[in-house]
Design a protein around this motif. Structure first.
Motif, short mmCIF file in Angstrom:
data_model
loop_
_atom_site.label_atom_id
_atom_site.label_comp_id
_atom_site.label_asym_id
_atom_site.label_seq_id
_atom_site.Cartn_x
_atom_site.Cartn_y
_atom_site.Cartn_z
N SER A 229 23.50 -3.60 8.07
CA SER A 229 24.36 -4.45 8.89
C SER A 229 25.31 -5.30 8.03
O SER A 229 24.91 -5.87 7.01
CB SER A 229 23.51 -5.37 9.76
OG SER A 229 24.35 -6.27 10.48
N ILE A 230 26.55 -5.39 8.49
CA ILE A 230 27.52 -6.29 7.87
C ILE A 230 27.88 -7.43 8.82
O ILE A 230 28.86 -8.16 8.60
CB ILE A 230 28.79 -5.51 7.46
CG1 ILE A 230 29.42 -4.77 8.65
CG2 ILE A 230 28.48 -4.53 6.33
CD1 ILE A 230 30.75 -4.09 8.33
N ALA A 231 27.10 -7.60 9.86
CA ALA A 231 27.36 -8.65 10.85
C ALA A 231 27.32 -10.03 10.20
O ALA A 231 26.54 -10.28 9.28
CB ALA A 231 26.31 -8.58 11.96
N TYR A 232 28.20 -10.92 10.68
CA TYR A 232 28.30 -12.32 10.28
C TYR A 232 28.87 -12.52 8.88
O TYR A 232 28.97 -13.66 8.41
CB TYR A 232 26.94 -13.04 10.41
CG TYR A 232 26.31 -12.82 11.76
CD1 TYR A 232 26.92 -13.29 12.93
CD2 TYR A 232 25.12 -12.11 11.87
CE1 TYR A 232 26.35 -13.05 14.17
CE2 TYR A 232 24.54 -11.88 13.11
CZ TYR A 232 25.17 -12.35 14.26
OH TYR A 232 24.60 -12.11 15.49
N LEU A 233 29.26 -11.45 8.20
CA LEU A 233 29.91 -11.58 6.91
C LEU A 233 31.43 -11.54 7.05
O LEU A 233 32.15 -11.97 6.15
CB LEU A 233 29.47 -10.44 5.98
CG LEU A 233 27.99 -10.39 5.61
CD1 LEU A 233 27.67 -9.14 4.82
CD2 LEU A 233 27.59 -11.64 4.83
N LEU A 234 31.90 -11.06 8.18
CA LEU A 234 33.32 -10.91 8.45
C LEU A 234 33.54 -11.01 9.95
O LEU A 234 32.58 -10.93 10.72
CB LEU A 234 33.85 -9.60 7.87
CG LEU A 234 33.41 -8.24 8.42
CD1 LEU A 234 34.02 -7.13 7.58
CD2 LEU A 234 31.93 -8.04 8.49
N PRO B 291 35.85 -8.48 15.13
CA PRO B 291 36.81 -7.38 15.31
C PRO B 291 36.95 -6.51 14.06
O PRO B 291 37.19 -5.30 14.17
CB PRO B 291 38.12 -8.10 15.63
CG PRO B 291 37.71 -9.42 16.17
CD PRO B 291 36.48 -9.79 15.42
N VAL B 292 36.80 -7.11 12.87
CA VAL B 292 36.87 -6.34 11.63
C VAL B 292 35.63 -5.47 11.48
O VAL B 292 35.71 -4.30 11.09
CB VAL B 292 37.05 -7.26 10.41
CG1 VAL B 292 37.12 -6.45 9.12
CG2 VAL B 292 38.29 -8.13 10.56
N GLN B 293 34.49 -6.03 11.83
CA GLN B 293 33.25 -5.24 11.80
C GLN B 293 33.37 -4.02 12.73
O GLN B 293 33.01 -2.90 12.36
CB GLN B 293 32.06 -6.10 12.22
CG GLN B 293 30.74 -5.34 12.26
CD GLN B 293 29.62 -6.15 12.89
OE1 GLN B 293 29.74 -7.36 13.08
NE2 GLN B 293 28.53 -5.49 13.23
N GLU B 294 33.89 -4.25 13.91
CA GLU B 294 34.04 -3.16 14.88
C GLU B 294 35.02 -2.10 14.37
O GLU B 294 34.80 -0.90 14.56
CB GLU B 294 34.53 -3.73 16.22
CG GLU B 294 33.47 -4.58 16.92
CD GLU B 294 34.01 -5.31 18.14
OE1 GLU B 294 35.26 -5.23 18.36
OE2 GLU B 294 33.23 -5.95 18.86
N TYR B 295 36.08 -2.54 13.71
CA TYR B 295 37.06 -1.61 13.15
C TYR B 295 36.41 -0.74 12.07
O TYR B 295 36.62 0.49 12.03
CB TYR B 295 38.23 -2.40 12.57
CG TYR B 295 39.37 -1.58 12.03
CD1 TYR B 295 40.47 -1.27 12.82
CD2 TYR B 295 39.36 -1.12 10.71
CE1 TYR B 295 41.53 -0.51 12.32
CE2 TYR B 295 40.41 -0.38 10.20
CZ TYR B 295 41.50 -0.07 11.01
OH TYR B 295 42.54 0.67 10.51
N ILE B 296 35.64 -1.37 11.20
CA ILE B 296 34.96 -0.64 10.13
C ILE B 296 34.00 0.40 10.72
O ILE B 296 33.95 1.55 10.27
CB ILE B 296 34.22 -1.61 9.19
CG1 ILE B 296 35.23 -2.42 8.37
CG2 ILE B 296 33.25 -0.87 8.27
CD1 ILE B 296 34.62 -3.55 7.57
N GLU B 297 33.26 -0.01 11.73
CA GLU B 297 32.29 0.90 12.33
C GLU B 297 33.00 2.01 13.11
O GLU B 297 32.59 3.19 13.06
CB GLU B 297 31.34 0.12 13.23
CG GLU B 297 30.43 -0.81 12.42
CD GLU B 297 29.63 -1.77 13.29
OE1 GLU B 297 29.89 -1.85 14.51
OE2 GLU B 297 28.74 -2.46 12.73
#
Length: 216
Positions: free
Chosen positions: A196-201, A204-210
């Motif tokens: 998980s990369i949640a709460y680091l960015l 919307p950026v997390q969703e884009y990466i995923e």
């Protein structure tokens, strides 16, 4: 209470591979604490002193746009991506200075690591002709400066941060801001392991990466 200078502009360049909450916290804290009118984030096309980014320039630009969409004081500047080729800060500063005129304070924000590498930059001693240099320091860290940088500091270091609001360029300032132990390399490493990369960015950026399966 901060004193706001008229039309002062701060800029923060970087690879932003990807942009994260550490970048954004630095940006908003500088705006809040020092009263600059706005801050531009400028993703580079091709970093001169780093390896090739893990994703395309357009994807990095998209992520910065998503990250700052909720704060009107922040904007993304695509000039280095549109210019292509190696991204030299001196060229960007000359471009921006020509656009904003001779009198507007222009503040270039650098991390301490970037500042320490300054003597390897193209025309680095010319940077202060076009902008002030604002260095984000690490808490309690006093680096040993090589002689070139030591002389540079002695020549340009401001006595107060207010000097950066009273002139268009030419001063150097160090400031310790809220440290966030987040790095783009950490996020890339987590994403590559499907962690998980949640709460680091920003979400919307997390969703884009995923969505685009970046850094996998």
């Amino acid at each position: 209470m901060t004193t706001k200078s008229l039309n002062s502009l701060a800029i923060m360049g970087g690879t932003f591979d990807p942009v994260h909450n550490g970048h954004l916290r630095t940006a908003v804290e500088i705006l809040d604490r020092f009263g600059y009118s706005s801050l531009k984030l400028i993703p580079c096309f091709q970093p001169v002193h780093k390896g090739k980014p893990g994703v395309s320039p357009q994807q990095r630009l998209d992520m910065v746009r998503l990250a700052i969409s909720g704060d009107a004081r922040l904007s993304v500047d695509a000039r280095e991506i549109e210019r292509e080729g190696p991204s030299y800060s001196i060229d960007t500063l000359k471009n921006i200075r020509a656009e904003i005129g001779a009198d507007t304070p222009l503040i270039m924000v650098l991390g301490m690591d970037s500042f320490l590498s300054l003597p390897t930059w193209s025309q680095w001693q010319e940077l202060t002709k076009y902008a002030h240099i604002f260095v984000v320091s690490r808490p309690g860290w006093e680096p040993d400066l090589i002689s070139e940088l030591s002389a540079f500091c002695e020549k340009y270091r401001a006595n107060s941060s207010y000097e950066l609001q009273c002139a268009p360029s030419g001063r150097l300032w160090f400031e310790t801001l809220t440290p966030l132990g987040i790095s783009s390399s950490m996020i890339r490493s987590l994403a590559s392991k499907n962690e998980s990369i949640a709460y680091l960015l920003p979400e919307p950026v997390q969703e884009y990466i995923e969505q685009h399966q970046l850094y996998r």
